[in-house]
Motif scaffolding. Structure first.
Motif, PDB file in Angstrom:
ATOM      1  N   UNK A   1      37.778  12.569   6.696  1.00  0.00           N
ATOM      2  CA  UNK A   1      36.791  11.569   6.804  1.00  0.00           C
ATOM      3  C   UNK A   1      35.972  11.803   7.866  1.00  0.00           C
ATOM      4  N   UNK A   2      36.206  12.629   8.806  1.00  0.00           N
ATOM      5  CA  UNK A   2      35.140  12.585   9.867  1.00  0.00           C
ATOM      6  C   UNK A   2      33.771  13.077   9.606  1.00  0.00           C
ATOM      7  N   UNK A   3      33.680  14.110   8.977  1.00  0.00           N
ATOM      8  CA  UNK A   3      32.047  14.346   8.581  1.00  0.00           C
ATOM      9  C   UNK A   3      31.140  13.195   8.016  1.00  0.00           C
ATOM     10  N   UNK A   4      31.562  12.263   7.334  1.00  0.00           N
ATOM     11  CA  UNK A   4      31.150  11.314   6.808  1.00  0.00           C
ATOM     12  C   UNK A   4      30.975  10.377   7.820  1.00  0.00           C
ATOM     13  N   UNK A   5      31.965  10.093   8.644  1.00  0.00           N
ATOM     14  CA  UNK A   5      31.737   8.986   9.873  1.00  0.00           C
ATOM     15  C   UNK A   5      30.513   9.669  10.933  1.00  0.00           C
ATOM     16  N   UNK A   6      30.268  10.844  11.017  1.00  0.00           N
ATOM     17  CA  UNK A   6      29.394  11.748  11.998  1.00  0.00           C
ATOM     18  C   UNK A   6      28.048  11.537  11.289  1.00  0.00           C
ATOM     19  N   UNK A   7      28.027  11.866  10.110  1.00  0.00           N
ATOM     20  CA  UNK A   7      26.675  11.913   9.304  1.00  0.00           C
ATOM     21  C   UNK A   7      26.164  10.375   9.387  1.00  0.00           C
ATOM     22  N   UNK A   8      27.023   9.386   9.094  1.00  0.00           N
ATOM     23  CA  UNK A   8      26.263   8.057   9.197  1.00  0.00           C
ATOM     24  C   UNK A   8      25.756   7.744  10.492  1.00  0.00           C
ATOM     25  N   UNK A   9      26.450   8.026  11.760  1.00  0.00           N
ATOM     26  CA  UNK A   9      26.129   7.871  13.006  1.00  0.00           C
ATOM     27  C   UNK A   9      24.992   8.552  13.266  1.00  0.00           C
ATOM     28  N   UNK A  10      24.870   9.671  12.863  1.00  0.00           N
ATOM     29  CA  UNK A  10      23.519  10.548  13.072  1.00  0.00           C
ATOM     30  C   UNK A  10      22.287   9.810  12.226  1.00  0.00           C
ATOM     31  N   UNK A  11      22.345   9.785  10.985  1.00  0.00           N
ATOM     32  CA  UNK A  11      21.471   9.311  10.075  1.00  0.00           C
ATOM     33  C   UNK A  11      20.982   7.726  10.347  1.00  0.00           C
ATOM     34  N   UNK A  12      21.946   6.906  10.427  1.00  0.00           N
ATOM     35  CA  UNK A  12      21.642   5.493  10.363  1.00  0.00           C
ATOM     36  C   UNK A  12      20.933   5.083  11.740  1.00  0.00           C
ATOM     37  N   UNK A  13      21.470   5.709  12.747  1.00  0.00           N
ATOM     38  CA  UNK A  13      21.105   5.298  14.153  1.00  0.00           C
ATOM     39  C   UNK A  13      21.085   3.708  14.588  1.00  0.00           C
ATOM     40  N   UNK A  14      22.410   3.353  13.895  1.00  0.00           N
ATOM     41  CA  UNK A  14      22.802   1.535  14.046  1.00  0.00           C
ATOM     42  C   UNK A  14      23.919   1.651  14.791  1.00  0.00           C
ATOM     43  N   UNK A  15      24.637   2.847  14.739  1.00  0.00           N
ATOM     44  CA  UNK A  15      25.960   2.797  15.583  1.00  0.00           C
ATOM     45  C   UNK A  15      26.039   3.144  16.854  1.00  0.00           C
TER      46      UNK A  15
END
Length: 167
Positions: free
Chosen positions: A11-25
């Motif tokens: 699941x790590x790549x999905x989490x990393x992508x979300x942190x990078x792309x959304x910039x909300x976390x």
């Protein structure tokens, strides 16, 4: 996500992508629902961390529903954030983990500016003790301090405040 449901490192790549792309976390994590131990973290951790006892963890475990927590420092980044937890169940309906987010509020000043709100608009986050945890303006001056009469008015359920000393 099947990997999140299985508390799998995949699941790590999905989490990393979300942190990078959304910039909300500040960070996104998958937490063991029984122990509170962080199993997967988008931002690398250099030690074992448990969120057992944290408000979002306890609320999500108790209600088995999405839960909000407190405004605390996120363990991997040490950045203050608003913590949220979403229970994750396996195919049999057993609670296996929590999807955990630490929401960064650095976007607030830009949001206020773009939203058409008055330039003097300020977002202040207080904890349950009335202590300022975040402030979109003059944070160095107010974070960690009591909100005084404003916090007392909010605790008392006052809906309209004409004049309050303090913040």
């Amino acid at each position: 996500d099947p990997e999140a449901r299985a508390v799998a490192p995949a699941a790590l790549p999905t989490l990393v992508d979300a942190v990078r792309e959304d910039r909300l976390y500040n960070n996104l994590l998958i937490v063991d629902a029984t122990t509170g131990e962080v199993r997967v973290s988008a931002v690398p951790l250099d030690r074992k961390v448990s969120v057992r006892g944290w408000l979002a963890f306890e609320r999500a475990r108790h209600t088995l529903e999405f839960a909000t927590g407190a405004f605390l420092r996120e363990p991997a980044t040490s950045e203050p954030g608003f913590h949220l937890a979403q229970p994750v169940f396996d195919d049999l309906g057993v609670l296996t983990s929590l999807a955990w987010a630490s929401i960064d509020l650095d976007w607030v000043p830009e949001f206020i500016e773009r939203s058409g709100l008055p330039a003097s608009t300020v977002l202040t986050v207080l904890d349950d003790q009335g202590t300022v945890q975040y402030r979109s303006v003059d944070s160095d001056k107010y974070v960690g301090r009591s909100a005084g009469a404003l916090a007392e008015a909010l605790r008392a359920g006052v809906r309209t405040v004409g004049s309050v000393s303090g913040l």
